[in-house]
Design an enzyme around this catalytic site. Structure first.
Site, mmCIF file in Angstrom:
data_model
loop_
_atom_site.group_PDB
_atom_site.id
_atom_site.type_symbol
_atom_site.label_atom_id
_atom_site.label_comp_id
_atom_site.label_asym_id
_atom_site.label_seq_id
_atom_site.Cartn_x
_atom_site.Cartn_y
_atom_site.Cartn_z
ATOM 1 N N HIS A 3 5.160 -72.432 -6.309
ATOM 2 C CA HIS A 3 5.365 -71.149 -5.635
ATOM 3 C C HIS A 3 6.288 -71.370 -4.432
ATOM 4 O O HIS A 3 6.082 -72.313 -3.660
ATOM 5 C CB HIS A 3 4.015 -70.586 -5.179
ATOM 6 C CG HIS A 3 4.128 -69.205 -4.622
ATOM 7 N ND1 HIS A 3 4.210 -68.094 -5.428
ATOM 8 C CD2 HIS A 3 4.197 -68.763 -3.348
ATOM 9 C CE1 HIS A 3 4.320 -67.017 -4.664
ATOM 10 N NE2 HIS A 3 4.316 -67.394 -3.402
ATOM 11 N N GLU A 27 12.341 -77.497 -3.687
ATOM 12 C CA GLU A 27 11.470 -77.531 -4.865
ATOM 13 C C GLU A 27 11.866 -78.669 -5.798
ATOM 14 O O GLU A 27 11.027 -79.364 -6.360
ATOM 15 C CB GLU A 27 11.553 -76.203 -5.643
ATOM 16 C CG GLU A 27 10.829 -75.064 -4.972
ATOM 17 C CD GLU A 27 10.878 -73.770 -5.787
ATOM 18 O OE1 GLU A 27 10.819 -73.828 -7.020
ATOM 19 O OE2 GLU A 27 10.982 -72.696 -5.174
HETATM 20 C C1 GRF Z 1 11.195 -71.015 -8.221
HETATM 21 O O1 GRF Z 1 11.531 -70.461 -6.992
HETATM 22 C C2 GRF Z 1 9.704 -71.201 -8.305
HETATM 23 O O2 GRF Z 1 9.109 -71.433 -7.074
HETATM 24 C C3 GRF Z 1 9.238 -69.886 -8.857
HETATM 25 O O3 GRF Z 1 10.241 -69.505 -9.766
HETATM 26 C C4 GRF Z 1 11.491 -70.060 -9.375
HETATM 27 C C5 GRF Z 1 12.071 -70.761 -10.566
HETATM 28 O O4 GRF Z 1 13.425 -71.032 -10.394
HETATM 29 N N1 GRF Z 1 7.920 -70.012 -9.414
HETATM 30 P P1 GRF Z 1 14.253 -71.653 -11.604
HETATM 31 O O5 GRF Z 1 14.188 -70.658 -12.759
HETATM 32 O O6 GRF Z 1 13.597 -72.939 -11.991
HETATM 33 O O7 GRF Z 1 15.652 -71.862 -11.113
#
Ligand code: GRF
Length: 197
Positions: free
Chosen positions: A108, A178
């Site tokens: 998240h 992330e």
């Molecule tokens: C990310 O921001 C994650 O935190 C959320 O969805 C987004 C996914 O990004 N759950 P991506 O599709 O992997 O670029």
């Protein structure tokens, strides 16, 4: 450890997990990619990496129950130990939640328990963080249960909010974090430092 990654859209998080596994930074492999969106970049990324990649949705399978059955069959076929939801925009059926209890994780883009719950996804999260004047946001990885964003938090890291940030610039900074955080935390799970089940 065999991971199934579920993703609905861009799949940059999925790519970070695939790359981390292939560069031996995690100690696991992505054994299956699953998307509810047949046109997603995520599915394309899985296919480009030569990973069995499946488009499974309620529309395609006929009902929530049939979708769950097909998901469970794919997970069994690939001997999946852990499910990672990386931008998966669907709630999982109770039968999947029960069968993989404690083995399903979600990422998240904020510091839960704040800025989570129903409707708190994508730019809504970053808009809310900026609107509240927060000096800090971050990334949370948590176990998945039957509520939105409410399962046990297993790891968190902070990301600064700058004075001149827009929701878009904050989103980009959080997403970049992330990618490295996923590698660290899934590595901890693979090493048993964060327990499965
Ligand atoms: C990310 O921001 C994650 O935190 C959320 O969805 C987004 C996914 O990004 N759950 P991506 O599709 O992997 O670029």
């Amino acid at each position: 450890m065999n991971i199934a990654v579920f993703a609905s859209h861009g799949g940059s998080d999925l790519q970070a997990i695939i790359d981390g596994c292939r560069n031996d930074l995690i100690g696991a492999q992505v054994a299956a990619v699953i998307s509810n969106n047949g046109d997603s970049m995520a599915l394309q990324r899985g296919r480009n990496a030569g990973i069995p990649s499946y488009h499974l949705s309620t529309k395609k399978c006929g009902s929530e129950e049939q979708l769950a059955e097909e998901l469970l069959a794919v997970l069994k076929e690939h001997d999946i130990d852990m499910i990672f939801l990386a931008g998966y925009m669907r709630m999982l059926h109770i039968s999947v939640l029960e069968q993989y209890s404690g083995r399903i994780f979600n990422i998240h883009p904020a510091l839960l328990p704040r800025y989570g719950g129903r409707g708190m996804y994508g730019m809504n999260v970053h808009n809310a963080v900026i609107a509240a004047g927060e000096k800090e946001s971050g990334v949370t990885i948590h176990r998945v249960d039957a509520e939105y964003d409410s399962g046990e938090i297993v790891a968190q890291t902070t990301v600064p909010v700058m004075e001149d940030d827009t929701p878009e610039s904050l989103a980009a900074r959080v997403l970049e974090r992330e990618h490295s955080f996923l590698v660290e935390v899934i590595g901890s799970i693979a090493r048993g430092e964060i327990r499965l089940g």
